[in-house]
Design a protein around this motif. Structure first.
Motif, PDB file in Angstrom:
ATOM      1  N   ILE A 197      66.232  72.075 -19.499  1.00 31.86           N
ATOM      2  CA  ILE A 197      66.228  73.361 -18.804  1.00 31.86           C
ATOM      3  C   ILE A 197      65.150  73.376 -17.722  1.00 31.86           C
ATOM      4  O   ILE A 197      65.353  73.921 -16.632  1.00 31.86           O
ATOM      5  N   GLU A 198      63.997  72.749 -17.981  1.00 34.72           N
ATOM      6  CA  GLU A 198      62.947  72.706 -16.962  1.00 34.72           C
ATOM      7  C   GLU A 198      63.391  71.880 -15.755  1.00 34.72           C
ATOM      8  O   GLU A 198      63.148  72.278 -14.602  1.00 34.72           O
ATOM      9  N   ASN A 199      64.057  70.773 -16.011  1.00 28.74           N
ATOM     10  CA  ASN A 199      64.550  69.942 -14.914  1.00 28.74           C
ATOM     11  C   ASN A 199      65.585  70.694 -14.082  1.00 28.74           C
ATOM     12  O   ASN A 199      65.603  70.594 -12.846  1.00 28.74           O
ATOM     13  N   PHE A 200      66.456  71.443 -14.762  1.00 30.53           N
ATOM     14  CA  PHE A 200      67.456  72.233 -14.030  1.00 30.53           C
ATOM     15  C   PHE A 200      66.785  73.292 -13.158  1.00 30.53           C
ATOM     16  O   PHE A 200      67.148  73.474 -11.988  1.00 30.53           O
ATOM     17  N   LEU A 201      65.815  73.984 -13.706  1.00 27.68           N
ATOM     18  CA  LEU A 201      65.115  75.028 -12.946  1.00 27.68           C
ATOM     19  C   LEU A 201      64.347  74.429 -11.773  1.00 27.68           C
ATOM     20  O   LEU A 201      64.316  75.003 -10.676  1.00 27.68           O
ATOM     21  N   ASN A 202      63.738  73.267 -11.982  1.00 21.51           N
ATOM     22  CA  ASN A 202      63.039  72.590 -10.884  1.00 21.51           C
ATOM     23  C   ASN A 202      64.021  72.246  -9.762  1.00 21.51           C
ATOM     24  O   ASN A 202      63.740  72.468  -8.580  1.00 21.51           O
ATOM     25  N   ALA A 203      65.178  71.715 -10.145  1.00 24.49           N
ATOM     26  CA  ALA A 203      66.194  71.365  -9.155  1.00 24.49           C
ATOM     27  C   ALA A 203      66.682  72.602  -8.421  1.00 24.49           C
ATOM     28  O   ALA A 203      66.925  72.571  -7.208  1.00 24.49           O
ATOM     29  N   SER A 204      66.799  73.703  -9.147  1.00 19.07           N
ATOM     30  CA  SER A 204      67.247  74.963  -8.545  1.00 19.07           C
ATOM     31  C   SER A 204      66.257  75.450  -7.493  1.00 19.07           C
ATOM     32  O   SER A 204      66.645  75.800  -6.372  1.00 19.07           O
ATOM     33  N   PHE A 205      64.983  75.485  -7.834  1.00 18.29           N
ATOM     34  CA  PHE A 205      63.979  75.962  -6.883  1.00 18.29           C
ATOM     35  C   PHE A 205      63.825  75.004  -5.695  1.00 18.29           C
ATOM     36  O   PHE A 205      63.609  75.448  -4.557  1.00 18.29           O
ATOM     37  N   GLU A 206      63.943  73.704  -5.944  1.00 17.41           N
ATOM     38  CA  GLU A 206      63.863  72.737  -4.852  1.00 17.41           C
ATOM     39  C   GLU A 206      65.036  72.911  -3.891  1.00 17.41           C
ATOM     40  O   GLU A 206      64.882  72.806  -2.667  1.00 17.41           O
ATOM     41  N   THR A 207      66.206  73.203  -4.434  1.00 15.57           N
ATOM     42  CA  THR A 207      67.393  73.430  -3.602  1.00 15.57           C
ATOM     43  C   THR A 207      67.230  74.693  -2.768  1.00 15.57           C
ATOM     44  O   THR A 207      67.564  74.723  -1.579  1.00 15.57           O
ATOM     45  N   ILE A 253      77.547  71.997   3.257  1.00 19.76           N
ATOM     46  CA  ILE A 253      78.169  72.722   2.135  1.00 19.76           C
ATOM     47  C   ILE A 253      79.172  73.776   2.629  1.00 19.76           C
ATOM     48  O   ILE A 253      79.766  74.487   1.814  1.00 19.76           O
ATOM     49  N   ARG A 254      79.377  73.852   3.920  1.00 26.73           N
ATOM     50  CA  ARG A 254      80.296  74.856   4.471  1.00 26.73           C
ATOM     51  C   ARG A 254      81.697  74.789   3.857  1.00 26.73           C
ATOM     52  O   ARG A 254      82.309  75.834   3.613  1.00 26.73           O
ATOM     53  N   PRO A 255      82.257  73.595   3.586  1.00 22.40           N
ATOM     54  CA  PRO A 255      83.591  73.552   2.954  1.00 22.40           C
ATOM     55  C   PRO A 255      83.652  74.311   1.631  1.00 22.40           C
ATOM     56  O   PRO A 255      84.676  74.899   1.299  1.00 22.40           O
ATOM     57  N   VAL A 256      82.553  74.307   0.873  1.00 26.36           N
ATOM     58  CA  VAL A 256      82.523  75.033  -0.400  1.00 26.36           C
ATOM     59  C   VAL A 256      82.561  76.541  -0.150  1.00 26.36           C
ATOM     60  O   VAL A 256      83.126  77.304  -0.936  1.00 26.36           O
ATOM     61  N   MET A 257      81.983  76.976   0.963  1.00 19.92           N
ATOM     62  CA  MET A 257      81.948  78.387   1.312  1.00 19.92           C
ATOM     63  C   MET A 257      83.310  78.902   1.767  1.00 19.92           C
ATOM     64  O   MET A 257      83.578  80.101   1.717  1.00 19.92           O
ATOM     65  N   LEU A 311      71.916  67.051  -1.915  1.00 23.28           N
ATOM     66  CA  LEU A 311      70.548  66.548  -1.755  1.00 23.28           C
ATOM     67  C   LEU A 311      70.173  65.509  -2.805  1.00 23.28           C
ATOM     68  O   LEU A 311      69.117  64.883  -2.717  1.00 23.28           O
ATOM     69  N   GLY A 312      71.020  65.376  -3.813  1.00 26.33           N
ATOM     70  CA  GLY A 312      70.715  64.442  -4.890  1.00 26.33           C
ATOM     71  C   GLY A 312      69.644  64.939  -5.834  1.00 26.33           C
ATOM     72  O   GLY A 312      69.053  64.171  -6.598  1.00 26.33           O
ATOM     73  N   LEU A 313      69.390  66.250  -5.810  1.00 23.81           N
ATOM     74  CA  LEU A 313      68.326  66.803  -6.646  1.00 23.81           C
ATOM     75  C   LEU A 313      68.735  66.882  -8.121  1.00 23.81           C
ATOM     76  O   LEU A 313      67.871  66.944  -8.994  1.00 23.81           O
TER      77      LEU A 313
END
Length: 329
Positions: A237-247, A261-265, A51-53
């Motif tokens: 850390i805030e940017n990482f958490l924001n990206a995590s919740f957005e994802t 993302i199926r290939p990763v699974m 997603l480029g997040l």
């Protein structure tokens, strides 16, 4: 004339550099994660990148693959990584022992009691005299919650009433499928595999907790990091958490993202892919509020009662600061 042309060319080049910096923003800052190799947290990181997040939040996630959760905990304690995925019980125990680790929710307490359709186990009460296969060990969180629920329903002691064996998740599924166990309690993604193989869920951990008075499903797992790291790199850390919740928000609704993302699974079977996707969605955290923390406090009390000092180290409740106070969602 030539000098003027050269000067004009330099101006154009520098303008291009300036425009490039303006368009793309400041360079991404690296954050180092230790994740279990083959674990489901890698799905979120893959989706985040798709997603480029990560770039949008000015971060670059570097993943260090580790063998298991304990290896991740060692890497964090040794300062080799910035963030790991662990549970709030471990974070609380570390704080009680003087460490400064803190947690922000990543996923809910999910999973459940499984059995084959022809099993004698149709309800939790039927576990008396039955064989039960459990992933992990005697202080596995889901197993302790099951003990609490069994006690509340029957007044009995599950550790005495059922014949319980502990093992790795694949082995637990094998025991269930081979009818070496009447029922199983496994991690959610292995339960999804068992369901595709024909097993049915008797009762979810979420429903057990509701019956025990924990109305909001607690965030069992979370991103764990140190207060010192957060103080040194608050924006990172805030940017990482924001990206995590957005994802997470995207993974809840975007089927096309899951296809990407199926290939990763590493899932070839379509039915299993859908089962894993839907089970993952059931455990996605959508908020981080005081109510989420309260649900963890209530769950900790249950775990401490049935897990004892082997789980909690003898602490009475969640240590102060276990959940990071400087972030809410």
């Amino acid at each position: 004339m030539r000098g003027w042309i050269r000067a004009l060319g330099l101006t154009v080049v520098m303008s291009g550099v300036w425009m490039g910096l303006s368009a793309f923003g400041p360079p991404a800052k690296q954050i180092k994660l230790a994740l279990q190799e083959g674990g489901t947290a890698a799905w979120e990181i893959a989706a985040m990148h798709e997603l480029g997040l990560d770039a949008r939040n000015e971060i670059k996630v570097k993943v260090r693959n580790v063998a298991d959760s304990k290896a991740g905990q060692v890497a964090l304690q040794a300062g080799k990584v910035d963030v790991i995925l662990s549970d709030f019980v471990w974070a609380s125990l570390q704080r009680a022992q003087g460490a400064d680790f803190t947690i922000v929710p990543h996923s809910l307490a999910v999973g459940g009691l499984m059995a084959l359709p022809d099993s004698k186990v149709k309800s939790v009460a039927d576990l008396k005299g039955a064989t039960l296969a459990v992933a992990g060990g005697p202080v596995d969180k889901s197993y302790l919650i099951l003990q609490a629920y069994y006690n509340a329903q029957t007044g009995g002691d599950l550790t005495k009433d059922a014949e319980t064996t502990f093992g790795a998740p694949p082995l637990v599924n094998e025991q269930l499928a081979g009818k070496e166990a009447d029922a199983s309690l496994n991690f959610w993604h292995f339960n999804a595999r068992a369901a595709v193989g024909g097993a049915v869920q008797i009762l979810s951990v979420q429903d057990m907790l509701k019956e025990l008075g924990v109305s909001k499903t607690p965030p069992l797992l979370g991103w764990v990091f140190s207060d010192a790291f957060a103080a040194k790199e608050p924006e990172l850390i805030e940017n990482f958490l924001n990206a995590s919740f957005e994802t997470k928000a995207a993974l809840l609704t975007d089927d096309a993202l899951w296809d990407k993302i199926r290939p990763v699974m590493k899932v070839e079977d379509d039915a299993l892919f859908i089962a894993l996707r839907d089970a993952y969605r059931a455990g996605i955290v959508t908020s981080y509020t005081d109510a989420d923390i309260q649900s963890a406090v209530q769950t900790y009390a249950l775990l401490a009662k049935f897990g004892g000092a082997d789980l909690t180290g003898g602490t009475d409740g969640l240590a102060d600061g276990t959940f990071w106070a400087d972030y809410r969602k």
